[in-house]
Every structure is written in structure tokens, then in C-alpha cells.
Design an enzyme around this catalytic site. Structure first.
Site, short mmCIF file in Angstrom:
data_model
loop_
_atom_site.label_atom_id
_atom_site.label_comp_id
_atom_site.label_asym_id
_atom_site.label_seq_id
_atom_site.Cartn_x
_atom_site.Cartn_y
_atom_site.Cartn_z
N ASP A 35 -0.41 7.61 9.99
CA ASP A 35 -1.21 6.72 10.82
C ASP A 35 -0.35 5.70 11.54
O ASP A 35 -0.82 4.63 11.92
CB ASP A 35 -2.28 6.01 9.98
CG ASP A 35 -1.67 5.15 8.87
OD1 ASP A 35 -0.43 5.08 8.77
OD2 ASP A 35 -2.43 4.52 8.11
N HIS A 89 1.66 4.35 7.28
CA HIS A 89 1.70 4.94 5.94
C HIS A 89 2.32 6.34 5.99
O HIS A 89 2.30 7.00 7.03
CB HIS A 89 0.30 4.98 5.34
CG HIS A 89 -0.29 3.63 5.17
ND1 HIS A 89 -1.13 3.07 6.12
CD2 HIS A 89 -0.16 2.70 4.18
CE1 HIS A 89 -1.49 1.86 5.72
NE2 HIS A 89 -0.92 1.61 4.54
N SER A 105 0.81 -1.22 0.00
CA SER A 105 0.00 0.00 0.00
C SER A 105 0.84 1.28 0.00
O SER A 105 0.40 2.31 -0.50
CB SER A 105 -0.95 0.02 1.21
OG SER A 105 -0.22 -0.04 2.42
#
Length: 240
Positions: free
Chosen positions: A189, A192, A11
Site C-alpha cells: 500500500d 506496509h 505496524s
């Protein structure tokens, strides 16, 4: 045709084309010289990445249309480092297997494109307090699914594989922690990247590519630059 750089990862790679993302910054940097191609898969670990690598980079890419990729970044480990007894344990890959999977991915890419620069990127550090606020799935234990210590072990493993394979590596885990307040400055977070964190990845990848001989100075533009076009005879610049 322009050469390409592929971004292969989880991600943190998938999100890299957002505003201020490290992928979009690479695309801007090489806007007239090289195409940046995104191959990011949220939640993936190296076990899954190895399973799909031949579909991500199919043989059709070698059909002779255009040059082989100039570079590939490989950015996995954040999900492998999930603790096996926590809420995201299904993503966990033991560190020894992680190393072998990385070796296999690098070997696949080097056999497919021997001249391509393969750059490994280690997982980033983890802000465990922030992870408690952003669980991916229900966190019944109330414990962070990742720890900074575990992420560091996988970062060291990534660096070791790069040394074994003779490829450049970005030690993101160490680099980010050299700065004060890295938890808030570079992570949004606890995992990320913030805009600042994306900037670090971009700058470090640019350095590794340049050290390997790939930079704006070494890449020709694909069509005449405006400075090369004669105002009195513009079409002359486009004669073959």
C-alpha cells in the site's frame, strides 16, 4: 528455557506475524532454539514508544525466570516521518527528536540487558502514489502524508544513531530501492510490506544476528532432536 528475541516497533512489526511476515519467518527459523516475542504497536512513533518502553519491557522480565533476551529489534520511523502539515501530521516527530528518542530506546535496552543484541531497522521507502489510495484518515488536501524523500532522511538518521551506539542496523530504505519495481514488489500500500518486502526484512535481520554471533549454528536445541533418539532405546535420550 529458550532465549527470546523481542520485535519492538510500529505496524510493520505488528503485522510481521501474518502469513509470510518477517516475524513469523523468524519464529520458523528459530522454532527449536529461540522464542520470537511480538511487541508491535500500529501507528506508534518513537516519541510514543519511548513513553511506553518501560511498560513494554517491565522490570518483571528480570525476575530471574529464564534468560535475558538474546536480541531486540527496534523498527520505528515510518510514522515519525509523516509530514507535519499533512493528514497524519499528529504522528510526526522532528528528525532530531527521532534520533534522540532512538538513542534513548537503545540506551534503555542496553542498560536492561547488556548482553542482548539490539538491531535497528530503518523505515522503508515510500510509494507516494500508492499512499494516496490508502490514507489512514480523511485526506482533504489530496497529498500523500509521507514522501520517499522524508523517509530517506529518517533512514539516514537511524543509520547515524546505530553508528553512534555501536549497534547493527538494517538500511531497509536503501536495500529495497536496489531492486526494480520495488514499489509494487515490496510494498502492498505504499508503506506496509508485501510478502516480498517481508522476505527482505527477514533476510537482513538474519544476517545482522549472524554477524553478531546469533544463528542456528550457535544456538542449541532445547530438547533432543529426533536424529539423536536411539530407536532401540528412545527414553535414553531424555535421561538427565
Amino acid at each position: 528455557m529458550r532465549p527470546k528475541i523481542y520485535l519492538f516497533g510500529d505496524s510493520i512489526t505488528e503485522e510481521s506475524f501474518c502469513d509470510g511476515g518477517w516475524g513469523s519467518s523468524l519464529a520458523h527459523q528459530f522454532s527449536r532454539t529461540m522464542d520470537v516475542v511480538l511487541r508491535g504497536y500500529s501507528g506508534y512513533n518513537t516519541r510514543w514508544a519511548l513513553k511506553v518502553v518501560e511498560r513494554v519491557f517491565p522490570a518483571e522480565l528480570d525476575s530471574g525466570v529464564g534468560p535475558a533476551p538474546a536480541a531486540v529489534t527496534v523498527f520505528f520511523g515510518a510514522n515519525d516521518a509523516c509530514l507535519p502539515d499533512r493528514c497524519s501530521g499528529f504522528q510526526h516527530v522532528p528528525v532530531d527528536e527521532y534520533k534522540q528518542n532512538l538513542r534513548s530506546i537503545v540506551s534503555f535496552l542496553e542498560k536492561r540487558w547488556p548482553e542482548a543484541i539490539v538491531v535497528l531497522i530503518s523505515p522503508p521507502p515510500i510509494d507516494e502514489n500508492a499512499r494516496l489510495l490508502h490514507p489512514f484518515i480523511e485526506n482533504v488536501l489530496g497529498l500523500p502524508e509521507r514522501t520517499n524523500e522524508a523517509a530517506g532522511a529518517y533512514a539516514k538518521a537511524c543509520i547515524a544513531v546505530a553508528g553512534e551506539c555501536g549497534v547493527p542496523v538494517v538500511d531497509l530504505w536503501t536495500k529495497m530501492q536496489q531492486f526494480p519495481d520495488w514499489q509494487k514488489a515490496y510494498l502492498r500500500d505504499g508503506l506496509h510490506l508485501s510478502e516480498g518486502g517481508n522476505r527482505i526484512v527477514f533476510e537482513e535481520v538474519i544476517k545482522k544476528l549472524k554477524d553478531a554471533g546469533l544463528s542456528l549454528e550457535t544456538l542449541p536445541v532445547d530438547l533432543p532432536h529426533i536424529a539423536e533418539i536411539d530407536p532401540n532405546d528412545p527414553l535414553k535420550a531424555f535421561q538427565i
